[in-house]
Design an enzyme around this catalytic site. Structure first.
Site, mmCIF file in Angstrom:
data_model
loop_
_atom_site.group_PDB
_atom_site.id
_atom_site.type_symbol
_atom_site.label_atom_id
_atom_site.label_comp_id
_atom_site.label_asym_id
_atom_site.label_seq_id
_atom_site.Cartn_x
_atom_site.Cartn_y
_atom_site.Cartn_z
ATOM 1 N N ASP A 180 5.274 -7.621 -17.201
ATOM 2 C CA ASP A 180 4.693 -6.282 -17.287
ATOM 3 C C ASP A 180 3.832 -6.016 -18.525
ATOM 4 O O ASP A 180 2.675 -5.634 -18.386
ATOM 5 C CB ASP A 180 5.816 -5.243 -17.192
ATOM 6 C CG ASP A 180 5.288 -3.826 -17.046
ATOM 7 O OD1 ASP A 180 4.202 -3.661 -16.475
ATOM 8 O OD2 ASP A 180 5.954 -2.892 -17.510
ATOM 9 N N CYS B 103 -0.552 -4.614 6.705
ATOM 10 C CA CYS B 103 -0.556 -3.150 6.759
ATOM 11 C C CYS B 103 -1.093 -2.645 8.099
ATOM 12 O O CYS B 103 -0.687 -1.579 8.576
ATOM 13 C CB CYS B 103 -1.410 -2.583 5.628
ATOM 14 S SG CYS B 103 -0.663 -2.698 3.993
ATOM 15 N N CYS C 45 0.692 10.645 -0.525
ATOM 16 C CA CYS C 45 0.389 10.894 -1.934
ATOM 17 C C CYS C 45 0.148 12.380 -2.190
ATOM 18 O O CYS C 45 -0.765 12.974 -1.592
ATOM 19 C CB CYS C 45 -0.831 10.092 -2.376
ATOM 20 S SG CYS C 45 -1.243 10.341 -4.130
ATOM 21 N N CYS D 188 6.682 3.518 3.196
ATOM 22 C CA CYS D 188 6.207 2.245 3.763
ATOM 23 C C CYS D 188 7.196 1.716 4.793
ATOM 24 O O CYS D 188 8.379 1.521 4.488
ATOM 25 C CB CYS D 188 6.017 1.215 2.656
ATOM 26 S SG CYS D 188 5.462 -0.403 3.268
#
Length: 351
Positions: A138, A192, A202, A252
């Site tokens: 990260d 997807c 969102c 998702c």
């Protein structure tokens, strides 16, 4: 640099050792396996979509490719550790007086947990194969998501995060760069399809197009990375989110395969972080903040940013019971906190 010879079956042994150390995903890619990364990063930066994350710009030359960071790298070992939640991350959406913390931050600090396992794997590999290597989690200038896709861990979904067939969207990613010439895995394939659930979920329309993120509009960016006042246009959309946002991940469909039993025990949520009361967060001073969030990735944002976020959430709560603690923050030493408190008071007392 070590002299080394590739050993038969070393790839399978790497994956077995990774599983032993708590990784649920492990794949291998050549160091040059994600050639479009630098171009796409440059475009994102040129559009200013990184907001105030200046470090993305400053080390872009190293992020663009593994060789940009370490010229000797030949292979990348991409790894994933699960933090799949046992409970629905969206269950507290209507709980106005409760602060919502992103799933990944409710348990132990992933930086420490993942890096410890990566170092253990790196030590083992150096002893077994006699190679040079570097481990990253990260904070290094490493583009883990495109590398993980190249290594077959999954694919970058329309929300730009990695999606795994086995672990859904709930993976902490790490990488080992090595001088070994390892046999690469088949890259991940985008599955997807026509689904746009993440885009529609969102709250702040942070996706100008599928596979493209404008961090300046993202609640995770606004509550974690953004240091100043949260722009007015996004405040109502924050709802009761005080650290990060899981909405695009939670919806998702691939998450139905992400069994919570696979989650590392270190990431199981701490009771005090699953549903913290906004009144308690608003009352925190520096010492109290450090005590509550010790051992958590949340500690890095500091007391002021957390209280700022909690004040915005309080303004969205509709609860006048929070007015007394907000009133005490009107004169807070931090001007951003004081402004957020004043905004919240105005919103709660508006006729």
């Amino acid at each position: 640099m070590f002299e080394h010879k590739q050993q038969p079956g070393i790839e399978a042994r790497i994956k077995a050792k990774a599983a032993e150390l708590g990784f649920v995903a492990c794949g291998i890619a050549r160091a040059d396996a994600a050639p479009l990364t630098a171009l796409r990063l440059r475009q994102w930066l040129d559009e200013g979509r990184h907001g105030g994350m200046i470090w993305m710009e400053e080390r872009a030359h190293q992020r663009g490719s593994p060789a940009g960071l370490w010229p000797d790298v030949r292979s990348v070992i991409a790894l994933g550790m699960s933090y799949a939640p046992a409970a629905d991350p969206l269950r507290l959406a209507a709980a106005g007086e409760i602060g919502r913390i992103s799933v990944y931050a409710q348990g132990g600090d992933y930086h420490d947990v993942v890096k410890k396992a990566l170092k253990a794997l790196g030590r083992w590999l150096a002893q077994e194969a006699g190679c040079d290597l570097k481990v990253f989690v990260d904070t290094a200038p490493v583009m883990e998501k495109p590398l993980s896709e190249a290594a077959g861990l999954g694919w970058q979904g329309k929300h730009t995060n990695l999606v795994s067939r086995d672990s859904g969207s709930w993976l902490f990613l790490g990488a080992i760069y090595t001088t070994l010439d390892l046999t690469p895995d088949t890259p991940g394939r985008d599955t997807c399809g026509s689904c746009d659930a993440c885009q529609r979920a969102c709250p702040t329309d942070a996706f100008p197009a599928p596979y493209r993120l404008d961090a300046r509009r993202c609640i995770s960016y606004l509550t974690i990375e953004h240091a100043g006042p949260i722009p007015d246009e996004f405040r109502a959309s924050l709802g009761n989110r005080i650290y990060g946002c899981d909405d695009c991940l939670s919806v998702c469909p691939w998450n139905k395969f992400a069994a919570s039993a696979a989650a590392n025990m270190a990431f199981h949520p701490r009771a005090e972080l699953t549903a913290p009361a906004l009144a308690d967060l608003l009352a925190l001073d520096d010492a109290g903040f450090r005590q509550v969030f010790a051992g958590s990735p949340i500690k890095r944002i500091g007391r002021n940013r957390m209280v700022r976020n909690a004040a915005i959430a309080a303004g969205n709560s509709g609860s006048r019971a929070l007015l007394p603690v907000l009133e005490r923050l009107r004169d807070d030493a931090d001007a951003v906190v004081a402004e957020a408190a004043a905004w919240a008071i105005g919103r709660l007392t508006r006729v």
